[in-house]
Design a protein around this motif. Structure first.
Motif, PDB file in Angstrom:
ATOM      1  N   SER A  72       0.839  -1.086  -0.034  1.00  0.00           N
ATOM      2  CA  SER A  72       0.075   0.001  -0.121  1.00  0.00           C
ATOM      3  C   SER A  72       0.929   1.228   0.249  1.00  0.00           C
ATOM      4  CB  SER A  72      -0.787   0.028   1.204  1.00  0.00           C
ATOM      5  OG  SER A  72      -0.140  -0.018   2.495  1.00  0.00           O
ATOM      6  N   GLY A  73       0.308   2.335  -0.469  1.00  0.00           N
ATOM      7  CA  GLY A  73       1.049   3.539  -0.483  1.00  0.00           C
ATOM      8  C   GLY A  73       1.098   3.936  -2.099  1.00  0.00           C
ATOM      9  N   PRO A  74       2.335   5.036  -2.042  1.00  0.00           N
ATOM     10  CA  PRO A  74       2.508   5.374  -3.506  1.00  0.00           C
ATOM     11  C   PRO A  74       2.945   4.426  -4.377  1.00  0.00           C
ATOM     12  CG  PRO A  74       3.674   6.655  -1.922  1.00  0.00           C
ATOM     13  CD  PRO A  74       3.411   5.509  -1.216  1.00  0.00           C
ATOM     14  N   ALA A  75       2.332   4.490  -5.834  1.00  0.00           N
ATOM     15  CA  ALA A  75       2.911   3.338  -6.656  1.00  0.00           C
ATOM     16  C   ALA A  75       4.340   3.643  -7.418  1.00  0.00           C
ATOM     17  CB  ALA A  75       1.846   3.432  -7.800  1.00  0.00           C
ATOM     18  N   ASP A  76       4.953   2.824  -7.966  1.00  0.00           N
ATOM     19  CA  ASP A  76       6.228   3.013  -8.771  1.00  0.00           C
ATOM     20  C   ASP A  76       5.890   3.004 -10.221  1.00  0.00           C
ATOM     21  OD1 ASP A  76       5.874   0.328  -8.800  1.00  0.00           O
ATOM     22  OD2 ASP A  76       7.763  -0.190  -7.770  1.00  0.00           O
ATOM     23  N   SER A  77       4.901   2.918 -10.629  1.00  0.00           N
ATOM     24  CA  SER A  77       4.323   2.767 -12.122  1.00  0.00           C
ATOM     25  C   SER A  77       2.915   3.257 -12.285  1.00  0.00           C
ATOM     26  CB  SER A  77       4.536   1.731 -12.804  1.00  0.00           C
ATOM     27  OG  SER A  77       3.654   0.739 -12.551  1.00  0.00           O
ATOM     28  N   VAL A  86       3.082  13.581  -5.775  1.00  0.00           N
ATOM     29  CA  VAL A  86       4.432  12.779  -5.576  1.00  0.00           C
ATOM     30  C   VAL A  86       4.724  12.509  -4.001  1.00  0.00           C
ATOM     31  CG1 VAL A  86       6.997  12.567  -5.778  1.00  0.00           C
ATOM     32  CG2 VAL A  86       5.564  13.845  -7.532  1.00  0.00           C
ATOM     33  N   GLY A  87       4.574  11.403  -3.760  1.00  0.00           N
ATOM     34  CA  GLY A  87       4.675  10.949  -2.175  1.00  0.00           C
ATOM     35  C   GLY A  87       3.291  10.333  -1.699  1.00  0.00           C
ATOM     36  N   GLU A  88       2.363  10.833  -2.299  1.00  0.00           N
ATOM     37  CA  GLU A  88       0.860  10.189  -2.104  1.00  0.00           C
ATOM     38  C   GLU A  88       0.525   9.365  -3.050  1.00  0.00           C
ATOM     39  OE1 GLU A  88      -2.081  13.208  -1.047  1.00  0.00           O
ATOM     40  OE2 GLU A  88      -0.627  14.562  -0.169  1.00  0.00           O
ATOM     41  N   ASP A  89       0.397   9.835  -4.181  1.00  0.00           N
ATOM     42  CA  ASP A  89      -0.126   8.974  -5.360  1.00  0.00           C
ATOM     43  C   ASP A  89       1.219   7.833  -6.202  1.00  0.00           C
ATOM     44  OD1 ASP A  89      -2.415  10.048  -5.202  1.00  0.00           O
ATOM     45  OD2 ASP A  89      -2.135  11.569  -6.431  1.00  0.00           O
ATOM     46  N   ILE A  90       2.107   8.787  -6.218  1.00  0.00           N
ATOM     47  CA  ILE A  90       3.473   8.023  -6.782  1.00  0.00           C
ATOM     48  C   ILE A  90       4.564   8.345  -5.939  1.00  0.00           C
ATOM     49  CG2 ILE A  90       2.439   7.963  -8.980  1.00  0.00           C
ATOM     50  CD1 ILE A  90       4.092  10.435  -9.767  1.00  0.00           C
ATOM     51  N   LYS A  91       5.602   7.141  -6.020  1.00  0.00           N
ATOM     52  CA  LYS A  91       6.890   7.502  -5.294  1.00  0.00           C
ATOM     53  C   LYS A  91       7.777   8.557  -5.909  1.00  0.00           C
ATOM     54  CE  LYS A  91       6.942   2.604  -3.553  1.00  0.00           C
ATOM     55  NZ  LYS A  91       7.599   1.445  -3.496  1.00  0.00           N
ATOM     56  N   ALA A  92       8.565   9.315  -4.951  1.00  0.00           N
ATOM     57  CA  ALA A  92       9.466  10.071  -5.479  1.00  0.00           C
ATOM     58  C   ALA A  92      10.502   9.214  -6.314  1.00  0.00           C
ATOM     59  CB  ALA A  92      10.204  10.879  -4.445  1.00  0.00           C
ATOM     60  N   GLY A  93      11.378   9.767  -7.230  1.00  0.00           N
ATOM     61  CA  GLY A  93      12.331   9.189  -8.105  1.00  0.00           C
ATOM     62  C   GLY A  93      12.306   9.330  -9.619  1.00  0.00           C
ATOM     63  N   CYS A 146       0.623  10.086 -23.019  1.00  0.00           N
ATOM     64  CA  CYS A 146       1.916   9.199 -22.723  1.00  0.00           C
ATOM     65  C   CYS A 146       1.673   7.807 -22.556  1.00  0.00           C
ATOM     66  CB  CYS A 146       2.737   9.853 -21.532  1.00  0.00           C
ATOM     67  SG  CYS A 146       3.119  11.439 -21.689  1.00  0.00           S
ATOM     68  N   GLN A 147       2.408   7.069 -22.898  1.00  0.00           N
ATOM     69  CA  GLN A 147       2.502   5.486 -22.248  1.00  0.00           C
ATOM     70  C   GLN A 147       2.871   5.606 -20.893  1.00  0.00           C
ATOM     71  OE1 GLN A 147       4.400   2.491 -25.082  1.00  0.00           O
ATOM     72  NE2 GLN A 147       4.586   4.245 -26.618  1.00  0.00           N
ATOM     73  N   GLU A 148       2.737   4.368 -20.424  1.00  0.00           N
ATOM     74  CA  GLU A 148       2.874   4.010 -19.119  1.00  0.00           C
ATOM     75  C   GLU A 148       4.102   4.731 -18.486  1.00  0.00           C
ATOM     76  OE1 GLU A 148       1.998   0.657 -15.915  1.00  0.00           O
ATOM     77  OE2 GLU A 148       3.398   0.277 -17.532  1.00  0.00           O
ATOM     78  N   TRP A 149       4.241   5.344 -17.277  1.00  0.00           N
ATOM     79  CA  TRP A 149       5.723   5.524 -16.587  1.00  0.00           C
ATOM     80  C   TRP A 149       5.926   4.649 -15.677  1.00  0.00           C
ATOM     81  CZ3 TRP A 149       8.267  10.405 -18.004  1.00  0.00           C
ATOM     82  CH2 TRP A 149       7.359  11.206 -18.553  1.00  0.00           C
ATOM     83  N   LYS A 150       7.311   4.270 -15.541  1.00  0.00           N
ATOM     84  CA  LYS A 150       7.814   3.307 -14.585  1.00  0.00           C
ATOM     85  C   LYS A 150       9.001   3.892 -14.089  1.00  0.00           C
ATOM     86  CE  LYS A 150       6.351  -0.520 -17.511  1.00  0.00           C
ATOM     87  NZ  LYS A 150       6.669  -1.558 -18.507  1.00  0.00           N
ATOM     88  N   ARG A 151       8.889   3.697 -12.709  1.00  0.00           N
ATOM     89  CA  ARG A 151      10.305   4.068 -11.965  1.00  0.00           C
ATOM     90  C   ARG A 151      11.409   3.191 -12.360  1.00  0.00           C
ATOM     91  NH1 ARG A 151      11.472   3.563  -5.895  1.00  0.00           N
ATOM     92  NH2 ARG A 151      12.482   5.568  -5.493  1.00  0.00           N
ATOM     93  N   VAL A 152      12.548   4.065 -12.489  1.00  0.00           N
ATOM     94  CA  VAL A 152      13.961   3.453 -12.820  1.00  0.00           C
ATOM     95  C   VAL A 152      14.930   3.727 -11.853  1.00  0.00           C
ATOM     96  CG1 VAL A 152      13.188   3.008 -15.270  1.00  0.00           C
ATOM     97  CG2 VAL A 152      14.332   5.296 -14.527  1.00  0.00           C
TER      98      VAL A 152
END
Length: 153
Positions: A72-77, A86-93, A146-152
């Motif tokens: 649970s928590g912010p997503a990384d994609s 950032v920090g609520e819906d998605i992870k920082a990075g 845009c296409q899907e965003w993925k954390r790298v």
């Protein structure tokens, strides 16, 4: 013989009167309106010694193993269409995308807040191919087409 013939005729007349219900249309075979209801027949079959017995019901209890769920928590994609905190819906990075989801280009925007005002924009870009962006805690990230965003990273 005369008395015998009279007796025989009297007998037939008497039988005819006895069978008559006294109505004018007697003898036409009309059903009796006061007929009693017919009995219902029920047939019960008793199991014989050679009949197979029904199989017993077997209940088996299985303990289910829980599936791994996403943290649970912010997503990384995330989807390439929307606005995220950032920090609520998605992870920082740092995130990357394969580029536009169609022929009109991929727009992304980092902002200080969700006001939509021009001075809230930190950085933005229109991509025609793959791209990446670094998002910091507390920023707002907006993406369109845009296409899907993925954390790298």
């Amino acid at each position: 013989m005369k008395y015998g013939a009279v007796a025989l005729v009297s007998l037939f007349v008497g039988v005819g009167i006895g069978n008559s219900d006294g109505s004018a249309d007697s003898g036409k075979g009309a059903p009796d309106a006061k007929a009693a209801p017919q009995p219902t027949v029920t047939v019960t079959r008793t199991a014989e010694a050679g009949d197979p017995e029904p199989a017993p019901t077997v209940t088996k209890t299985v303990t289910a193993k829980p599936k791994k769920t996403q943290e649970s928590g912010p997503a990384d994609s995330f989807s390439g269409e929307g606005e995220y905190v950032v920090g609520e819906d998605i992870k920082a990075g740092t995130y990357k995308t394969a580029g536009p989801d169609g022929g009109f280009g991929c727009y992304w925007e980092r902002a200080k807040n969700a006001s939509g005002e021009f001075d809230a924009i930190i950085a933005n870009n229109n991509l025609q191919g793959p791209g990446r962006v670094t998002l910091n805690q507390g920023e707002y990230f907006k993406t369109n087409r845009c296409q899907e965003w993925k954390r790298v990273g």
